[in-house]
Design a protein around this motif. Structure first.
Motif, PDB file in Angstrom:
ATOM      1  N   GLY A  21       0.800  -1.224   0.000  1.00 31.07           N
ATOM      2  CA  GLY A  21       0.000   0.000   0.000  1.00 31.07           C
ATOM      3  C   GLY A  21       0.829   1.269   0.000  1.00 31.07           C
ATOM      4  O   GLY A  21       0.298   2.365  -0.201  1.00 31.07           O
ATOM      5  N   TRP A  22       2.131   1.149   0.224  1.00 33.69           N
ATOM      6  CA  TRP A  22       3.028   2.292   0.222  1.00 33.69           C
ATOM      7  C   TRP A  22       3.772   2.374  -1.111  1.00 33.69           C
ATOM      8  O   TRP A  22       3.974   1.366  -1.784  1.00 33.69           O
ATOM      9  CB  TRP A  22       4.056   2.184   1.329  1.00 33.69           C
ATOM     10  N   GLU A  37      -1.424   6.130   0.013  1.00 37.09           N
ATOM     11  CA  GLU A  37      -2.543   6.877  -0.568  1.00 37.09           C
ATOM     12  C   GLU A  37      -3.796   6.841   0.294  1.00 37.09           C
ATOM     13  O   GLU A  37      -4.490   7.857   0.456  1.00 37.09           O
ATOM     14  CB  GLU A  37      -2.860   6.324  -1.965  1.00 37.09           C
ATOM     15  N   HIS A  38      -4.130   5.690   0.873  1.00 37.14           N
ATOM     16  CA  HIS A  38      -5.465   5.543   1.458  1.00 37.14           C
ATOM     17  C   HIS A  38      -5.698   6.451   2.655  1.00 37.14           C
ATOM     18  O   HIS A  38      -6.820   6.898   2.902  1.00 37.14           O
ATOM     19  CB  HIS A  38      -5.762   4.074   1.796  1.00 37.14           C
ATOM     20  N   ASP A  39      -4.641   6.768   3.430  1.00 34.98           N
ATOM     21  CA  ASP A  39      -4.806   7.717   4.539  1.00 34.98           C
ATOM     22  C   ASP A  39      -3.926   8.950   4.368  1.00 34.98           C
ATOM     23  O   ASP A  39      -3.835   9.775   5.265  1.00 34.98           O
ATOM     24  CB  ASP A  39      -4.537   7.062   5.889  1.00 34.98           C
ATOM     25  N   ARG A  40      -3.257   9.034   3.203  1.00 37.16           N
ATOM     26  CA  ARG A  40      -2.425  10.185   2.839  1.00 37.16           C
ATOM     27  C   ARG A  40      -1.352  10.458   3.897  1.00 37.16           C
ATOM     28  O   ARG A  40      -1.087  11.596   4.268  1.00 37.16           O
ATOM     29  CB  ARG A  40      -3.287  11.419   2.562  1.00 37.16           C
ATOM     30  N   LEU A  41      -0.761   9.381   4.343  1.00 37.50           N
ATOM     31  CA  LEU A  41       0.320   9.460   5.324  1.00 37.50           C
ATOM     32  C   LEU A  41       1.655   9.526   4.594  1.00 37.50           C
ATOM     33  O   LEU A  41       1.938   8.710   3.721  1.00 37.50           O
ATOM     34  CB  LEU A  41       0.269   8.243   6.245  1.00 37.50           C
ATOM     35  N   LEU A  42       2.480  10.496   4.977  1.00 33.47           N
ATOM     36  CA  LEU A  42       3.774  10.719   4.344  1.00 33.47           C
ATOM     37  C   LEU A  42       4.890  10.577   5.369  1.00 33.47           C
ATOM     38  O   LEU A  42       4.852  11.198   6.431  1.00 33.47           O
ATOM     39  CB  LEU A  42       3.820  12.130   3.742  1.00 33.47           C
ATOM     40  N   ILE A  43       5.875   9.742   5.061  1.00 29.23           N
ATOM     41  CA  ILE A  43       7.138   9.720   5.792  1.00 29.23           C
ATOM     42  C   ILE A  43       8.135  10.439   4.895  1.00 29.23           C
ATOM     43  O   ILE A  43       8.583   9.897   3.886  1.00 29.23           O
ATOM     44  CB  ILE A  43       7.587   8.288   6.118  1.00 29.23           C
ATOM     45  N   ALA A  44       8.461  11.670   5.254  1.00 24.36           N
ATOM     46  CA  ALA A  44       9.188  12.560   4.348  1.00 24.36           C
ATOM     47  C   ALA A  44      10.692  12.494   4.485  1.00 24.36           C
ATOM     48  O   ALA A  44      11.403  13.133   3.702  1.00 24.36           O
ATOM     49  CB  ALA A  44       8.713  14.005   4.558  1.00 24.36           C
ATOM     50  N   GLY A  45      11.203  11.738   5.469  1.00 25.77           N
ATOM     51  CA  GLY A  45      12.638  11.767   5.687  1.00 25.77           C
ATOM     52  C   GLY A  45      13.083  13.192   5.985  1.00 25.77           C
ATOM     53  O   GLY A  45      12.480  13.888   6.799  1.00 25.77           O
ATOM     54  N   ASP A  46      14.122  13.648   5.288  1.00 21.39           N
ATOM     55  CA  ASP A  46      14.607  15.021   5.461  1.00 21.39           C
ATOM     56  C   ASP A  46      14.308  15.894   4.246  1.00 21.39           C
ATOM     57  O   ASP A  46      14.931  16.952   4.073  1.00 21.39           O
ATOM     58  CB  ASP A  46      16.119  15.020   5.718  1.00 21.39           C
ATOM     59  N   ALA A  85       2.150  14.197   8.122  1.00 17.00           N
ATOM     60  CA  ALA A  85       3.544  14.149   7.684  1.00 17.00           C
ATOM     61  C   ALA A  85       4.433  13.830   8.872  1.00 17.00           C
ATOM     62  O   ALA A  85       4.393  14.506   9.902  1.00 17.00           O
ATOM     63  CB  ALA A  85       3.970  15.474   7.054  1.00 17.00           C
ATOM     64  N   ALA A  86       5.217  12.779   8.728  1.00 14.72           N
ATOM     65  CA  ALA A  86       6.224  12.409   9.719  1.00 14.72           C
ATOM     66  C   ALA A  86       7.587  12.594   9.070  1.00 14.72           C
ATOM     67  O   ALA A  86       7.802  12.134   7.938  1.00 14.72           O
ATOM     68  CB  ALA A  86       6.025  10.964  10.164  1.00 14.72           C
TER      69      ALA A  86
END
Length: 329
Positions: free
Chosen positions: A163-164, A182-191, A240-241
């Motif tokens: 899913g990612w 996409e389904h919960d619009r969760l982003l792990i953005a790093g730096d 965003a994490a």
């Protein structure tokens, strides 16, 4: 989700326990750097994934968090790297060998984890603050994990994370990636962007919420960094994490990210700097070109301040000695 717990108050940059973002994503702060444990609580052996590994010395806390969340002796299916700067791979070798797991990174990031190339040197002249000023001390690698390292799949999928998808977001490093669901619009953005002023020691330690571009002292291509922030803003993430700072969510965060993307050069690009003048150039074999450093007046200023302080101290000491002699007489 109670977003106020994530974004409305400062906290110290050393979490004691993992905190939940969603039912299947938790984050743990290991001395100013975040790592992420992706998988349902109690998932069991090889049914979860670790994203990044923080600074050196953080392995025991990551192990403890994994045991608590997934069960005793529970190993991940893989370790995914957003990038391989020293503060994201500090515990990588220890954990990868102990758990006997593959490590995935973008093709352009592989030279820095297979011993082929060091990163471009940091630029301590940009960003201000003690963390930035000390950056000339930070290691640039490489480390060598040999054939344990594998490239992320070309189709954009993330091993062990159904899913990612990974999103290519270079600029802070040549092969930086972010992870998006996409389904919960969760982003792990790093730096690619962060949620605190990472260049400042106070900002880094208190984790006071503040949406910022990538940490300036290590960003080696500002044009690419701008494109990456715009690419992530276009995904319209709801949560965003990031690699540094508390996760953020809600309408205020969404507006701030849109503003950062629209006004990146005015808000975040330094006026001058080594990589502001010219980007570093890298390919699949590592760094090909590094621009010359810019003149840095700070060492001279610091030396002048130190000399001035020494003179004041000597004068004060001489004056005090005279006063002591006068009193004694």
């Amino acid at each position: 989700m109670d977003t106020s717990l994530m974004s409305d108050r400062p906290r110290l940059a050393l979490g004691t326990r993992p905190e939940e973002l969603t039912d299947d994503v938790a984050w743990l702060t290991t001395v100013m750097v975040n790592v992420f444990l992706v998988g349902e609580r109690g998932a069991g052996d090889r049914e979860w994934v670790l994203v990044d590994t923080g600074l050196i010395g953080g392995a025991s806390r990551i192990r403890r968090a994994a045991r608590e969340r997934f069960g005793p002796n529970s190993r991940p299916a893989a370790i995914i790297l957003t990038h391989a700067h020293f503060d994201h791979v500090g515990s990588l070798r220890e954990l990868a060998e102990e758990w006997d797991v593959p490590v995935y990174a973008h093709t352009l990031e592989l030279p820095y984890v297979t011993g082929r190339s060091s990163y471009p040197p940091p630029d301590p002249t940009v960003g201000g603050g003690l963390v930035a000023r000390m950056s000339w001390l930070y290691p640039t690698g490489p480390i060598d994990l040999g054939d344990r390292v594998r490239p992320l799949p070309d189709d954009g999928t993330v091993p062990g994370m159904p899913g990612w998808r990974w999103v290519f977001t270079p600029g802070h490093s040549p092969g930086h990636v972010s992870l998006f669901r996409e389904h919960d619009r969760l982003l792990i953005a790093g730096d690619a962007f962060v949620t605190q002023k990472q260049e400042s020691l106070v900002g880094a330690l208190t984790m006071r919420p503040e949406l910022r571009g990538p940490p300036k002292y290590f960003t080696c291509d500002w044009d690419a960094a701008e494109v990456s922030v715009r690419k992530l803003a276009a995904l319209k993430p709801l949560i965003a994490a990031t690699g540094h700072g508390v996760p953020m969510a809600g309408p205020h965060f969404e507006r701030e990210l849109e503003s950062l993307a629209a006004h990146f050069r005015e808000i975040d690009v330094p006026r001058d700097g080594r990589y502001v003048r010219s980007p570093a150039v890298a390919d699949e074999d590592g760094v090909e070109y590094v621009p010359p450093p810019v003149p840095d007046p700070w060492p001279k200023v610091a030396a002048g301040v130190a000399i001035g302080a020494a003179v004041v101290f000597l004068l004060f000491r001489r004056g005090w000695a005279r006063r002591s002699t006068h009193f004694a007489s």
